[in-house]
Design a protein around this motif. Structure first.
Motif, short mmCIF file in Angstrom:
data_model
loop_
_atom_site.label_atom_id
_atom_site.label_comp_id
_atom_site.label_asym_id
_atom_site.label_seq_id
_atom_site.Cartn_x
_atom_site.Cartn_y
_atom_site.Cartn_z
N ALA A 30 14.25 -10.95 0.25
CA ALA A 30 13.27 -11.68 -0.06
C ALA A 30 12.10 -11.44 0.58
CB ALA A 30 13.79 -13.22 -0.07
N ILE A 31 12.21 -10.35 1.72
CA ILE A 31 10.94 -10.35 2.43
C ILE A 31 10.07 -9.22 2.05
CG2 ILE A 31 10.54 -9.66 4.85
CD1 ILE A 31 11.53 -12.65 4.70
N ILE A 32 8.79 -9.23 1.89
CA ILE A 32 8.06 -8.48 1.50
C ILE A 32 8.15 -7.11 2.34
CG2 ILE A 32 6.08 -9.84 0.45
CD1 ILE A 32 4.72 -9.84 3.25
N ASP A 33 7.57 -5.87 1.41
CA ASP A 33 7.66 -4.59 2.21
C ASP A 33 6.06 -4.13 2.88
OD1 ASP A 33 10.36 -3.85 0.85
OD2 ASP A 33 9.15 -4.16 -0.91
N PHE A 34 5.18 -4.73 2.33
CA PHE A 34 3.90 -4.45 2.94
C PHE A 34 3.13 -5.90 2.70
CE2 PHE A 34 3.75 -3.43 -1.53
CZ PHE A 34 2.55 -3.85 -2.05
N ILE A 35 1.87 -5.88 3.47
CA ILE A 35 1.09 -6.95 3.42
C ILE A 35 -0.29 -6.53 2.74
CG2 ILE A 35 -0.49 -8.43 5.10
CD1 ILE A 35 2.18 -8.56 6.94
N ASP A 94 -4.66 -6.29 13.84
CA ASP A 94 -3.79 -7.50 14.09
C ASP A 94 -2.55 -7.67 13.32
OD1 ASP A 94 -5.72 -8.14 16.17
OD2 ASP A 94 -6.63 -9.88 15.10
N LEU A 95 -2.84 -7.64 11.99
CA LEU A 95 -1.68 -7.81 10.97
C LEU A 95 -0.67 -6.52 11.54
CD1 LEU A 95 -3.90 -7.84 7.82
CD2 LEU A 95 -2.60 -9.89 8.95
N TYR A 96 -0.98 -5.30 11.57
CA TYR A 96 -0.03 -4.27 12.01
C TYR A 96 0.70 -4.53 13.12
CZ TYR A 96 2.19 0.25 11.70
OH TYR A 96 3.13 1.15 11.48
N ASP A 97 -0.08 -5.00 14.32
CA ASP A 97 0.62 -5.32 15.54
C ASP A 97 1.58 -6.45 15.33
OD1 ASP A 97 -0.38 -3.46 16.84
OD2 ASP A 97 -1.94 -4.82 17.87
N ARG A 98 1.14 -7.50 14.54
CA ARG A 98 2.03 -8.89 14.56
C ARG A 98 3.52 -8.40 13.63
NH1 ARG A 98 -0.67 -14.17 15.08
NH2 ARG A 98 1.17 -15.59 14.41
N TYR A 99 3.00 -7.96 12.63
CA TYR A 99 4.19 -7.79 11.69
C TYR A 99 4.76 -6.32 11.42
CZ TYR A 99 2.03 -12.27 10.56
OH TYR A 99 1.59 -13.41 10.57
N GLN A 100 4.30 -5.39 11.95
CA GLN A 100 4.73 -3.92 11.93
C GLN A 100 5.08 -3.57 10.26
OE1 GLN A 100 6.86 -5.54 14.76
NE2 GLN A 100 4.74 -5.18 15.69
N LEU A 101 4.28 -4.00 9.46
CA LEU A 101 4.65 -3.83 8.10
C LEU A 101 3.21 -3.02 7.60
CD1 LEU A 101 6.01 -6.94 6.54
CD2 LEU A 101 7.20 -4.86 6.81
N PRO A 102 3.38 -2.02 6.70
CA PRO A 102 2.18 -1.57 6.19
C PRO A 102 1.28 -2.14 5.55
CG PRO A 102 4.28 -0.35 5.37
CD PRO A 102 4.59 -1.43 5.93
N HIS A 137 -4.03 4.35 14.45
CA HIS A 137 -2.54 4.57 13.70
C HIS A 137 -1.90 3.53 13.09
CE1 HIS A 137 -2.42 8.49 15.63
NE2 HIS A 137 -3.13 7.74 16.55
N VAL A 138 -2.81 2.69 12.46
CA VAL A 138 -2.21 1.70 11.59
C VAL A 138 -1.61 2.12 10.15
CG1 VAL A 138 -2.97 -0.60 10.24
CG2 VAL A 138 -3.90 -0.19 12.34
N GLU A 139 -0.70 1.92 9.80
CA GLU A 139 -0.10 2.36 8.57
C GLU A 139 -0.67 1.52 7.19
OE1 GLU A 139 4.14 2.23 8.50
OE2 GLU A 139 4.26 3.20 6.49
N CYS A 140 -1.51 2.42 6.53
CA CYS A 140 -2.26 1.59 5.56
C CYS A 140 -1.95 2.53 4.15
CB CYS A 140 -3.75 1.78 5.58
SG CYS A 140 -4.60 0.93 4.49
N LEU A 141 -1.40 1.80 3.18
CA LEU A 141 -0.94 2.23 2.08
C LEU A 141 -2.27 2.73 1.06
CD1 LEU A 141 2.05 0.01 1.03
CD2 LEU A 141 1.97 2.23 2.17
N GLY A 142 -3.19 1.85 1.22
CA GLY A 142 -4.16 2.01 0.18
C GLY A 142 -5.50 1.11 0.16
N TYR A 143 -6.55 1.77 -0.35
CA TYR A 143 -7.91 0.84 -0.48
C TYR A 143 -8.41 0.84 -1.87
CZ TYR A 143 -12.73 -0.03 0.46
OH TYR A 143 -14.22 -0.52 0.45
#
Ligand code: BGP
Length: 469
Positions: free
Chosen positions: A296-301, A357-365, A410-416
């Motif tokens: 039930a945990i999300i795959d990306f933020i 901040d988001l990527y450091d904190r959660y390590q999710l894309p 080097h933040v993993e970002c899926l899209g804009y």
């Protein structure tokens, strides 16, 4: 930037789709506003009195223009398109009978997107609560609405899973803590002793809906990716006074991280739990188990980012009577930055900071699913053009920030996916507040026109973000 980066744009059903009375669609909260001025006045009170638009029945009429719109998106080179499903097009009463015409409509849209190699990014709930669920259960206040939502989500996963890989649950749901009455048909003053318990009941119900949908999605669709959608409001300390730093930290924790901590760790923060218990609200073991389920945990933020704010001891408290919900966040304006004509601080560097901040904190894309400049300045010239260089400059700087976050940090970002890629009705009620690459003439059968930013963005996508000039 990777070749798979999802360049595209973003919309929501109630602001864009129209066709309110067609294809067997039932009434949502917004259709009630369109149908009945008195209900509109009552309902909009819970929307901070800000909503000036009184008719959402046509908006940009995607319902009749979707083929043309997908063609235009393909022409721009879109790799992704965010849209929401109107719950009442699938279940006219929110629960009960499925509407086959609604299923057929979205299947047509998704299959056309697929033909054009555009990934749909689908929000399940973008505020258009079925009116029937408001009447019967006060929207999210009633646990029955959660059950109805889960069934609706399951139906969407079953019917559209073959087309849709990227899903988002509830739009900007961190705001529910600030405006719990929105879409419940209830009025509750903050001074009412029952307010805190009411607020946490509504908030907790939306969270059960979120976790249950994430779990179902993982169970039902192979390779699906499902994320949240939160409204970011990054705060800086106004000065280096440690009290200001503390205020900014608290702001960020309360408005951004309390929610994301829950969604990623599967439990409310200790402070949140304490506040809920103090309000007489306790979480059942069953709910705790659901939240703690790894499935039930999300795959990306994913999030909206329009501006940053400043926090400091000298500031006035957030203005609860502000003209728009978004403005409630605007604490002190930043003396170093400019604001848009709608008073939103323009801060591309803030986007880079937030992504880090988001990527450091959660390590999710991360995925940016709303950003952009809403202004009333667009003028349609006689030869069908819109010279929106102000929009191009705003987007250019924000895309630079995204690129820096990806390529340098080097933040993993899926899209804009900038907001309102084709003009649509503003959530705060002014349809002339436009964001799009494509102009919609609401007074002429919603005819579409390519703005200058259309050609600019097309080139950005074609060069995978290299050429921003
Ligand atoms: C977000 C909403 C959108 C959208 C956007 C811009 O909060 O998710 O629905 O409208 O803000 O806000 P506005 O329409 O007020 O300019």
């Amino acid at each position: 930037m990777k070749d798979t980066f999802l360049w595209g744009g973003s919309t929501s059903a109630f602001q864009f789709e129209g066709g309110a009375k067609e294809g067997g669609k039932g009434m949502s909260f917004y259709d009630t506003i369109s149908a009945n001025a008195k209900a509109a006045a009552e309902n909009t009170e819970s929307w901070m009195g800000s909503n000036k638009t009184k008719d959402y029945s046509v908006t940009s009429d995607f319902y009749h223009h979707y083929e043309e719109d997908i063609q235009l998106m393909a022409e721009m080179g879109f790799r992704a398109f965010r849209m929401s499903i109107a719950w009442t097009r699938i279940f006219p009463d929110g629960d009960g009978e499925i509407n086959p015409q609604g299923i057929a409509f979205y299947r047509n849209v998704f299959s056309l997107l697929k033909v054009n190699h555009i990934e749909p990014v689908v929000t399940l709930y973008h505020w258009d609560m079925p009116q029937s669920l408001i009447d019967r259960y006060h929207g999210w206040y009633g646990i029955e609405t959660v059950n109805a939502f889960v069934r609706y989500a399951e139906t969407c996963f079953r019917e559209f899973g073959e087309y849709v890989r990227y899903w988002l649950t509830l739009n900007e749901n961190n705001m529910t803590v600030m405006i719990p009455a929105f879409g419940t048909g209830m009025k509750m003053s903050k001074d009412d002793p029952a307010y805190e318990s009411f607020k946490y009941t509504v908030y907790h119900h939306t969270n059960i809906a979120h976790f249950a949908a994430v779990k179902k999605c993982h169970e039902m669709i192979e390779n699906a990716q499902i994320g949240c959608m939160f409204a970011s409001a990054l705060a800086y300390p106004l000065t280096s006074d440690p009290q200001d730093v503390l205020m900014a930290r608290n702001h960020n924790q309360k408005l951004n991280y309390d929610y994301l901590d829950l969604l990623t760790r599967g439990r409310y923060t200790p402070k949140n739990t304490y506040e809920m218990n103090r309000a007489g609200f306790w979480i059942s073991e069953e709910d705790q188990d659901l939240f703690a389920d790894p499935n039930a945990i999300i795959d990306f933020i994913s999030f909206s980012y329009y501006y940053s704010v400043c926090a400091g001891t000298e500031q006035n408290a957030a203005d609860e009577n502000a003209g728009t919900v978004q403005m409630m966040y605007q604490a002190m304006s930043n003396p170093r930055l400019k604001q848009s004509s709608f008073g939103w601080t323009i801060d591309p560097v803030g986007l880079r900071i937030l992504m880090n901040d988001l990527y450091d904190r959660y390590q999710l894309p991360v995925m940016i699913v709303e950003n952009g400049l809403g202004v009333k300045d667009d003028v349609l010239t006689e030869d069908g053009k819109v010279h929106d260089d102000y929009r191009i400059s705003y987007l250019r700087e924000h895309i630079r920030a995204v690129k820096a976050a990806v390529d340098e940090d080097h933040v993993e970002c899926l899209g804009y996916l900038p907001w309102g890629c084709i003009d649509l009705y503003s959530a705060s009620g002014d349809r002339e507040k436009r964001y799009g690459f494509i102009y919609v003439d609401y007074d002429d059968d919603c005819r579409r026109y390519r703005k200058d930013s259309f050609f600019w963005y097309r080139n950005v996508i074609a060069t995978n973000g290299k050429d921003l000039v």
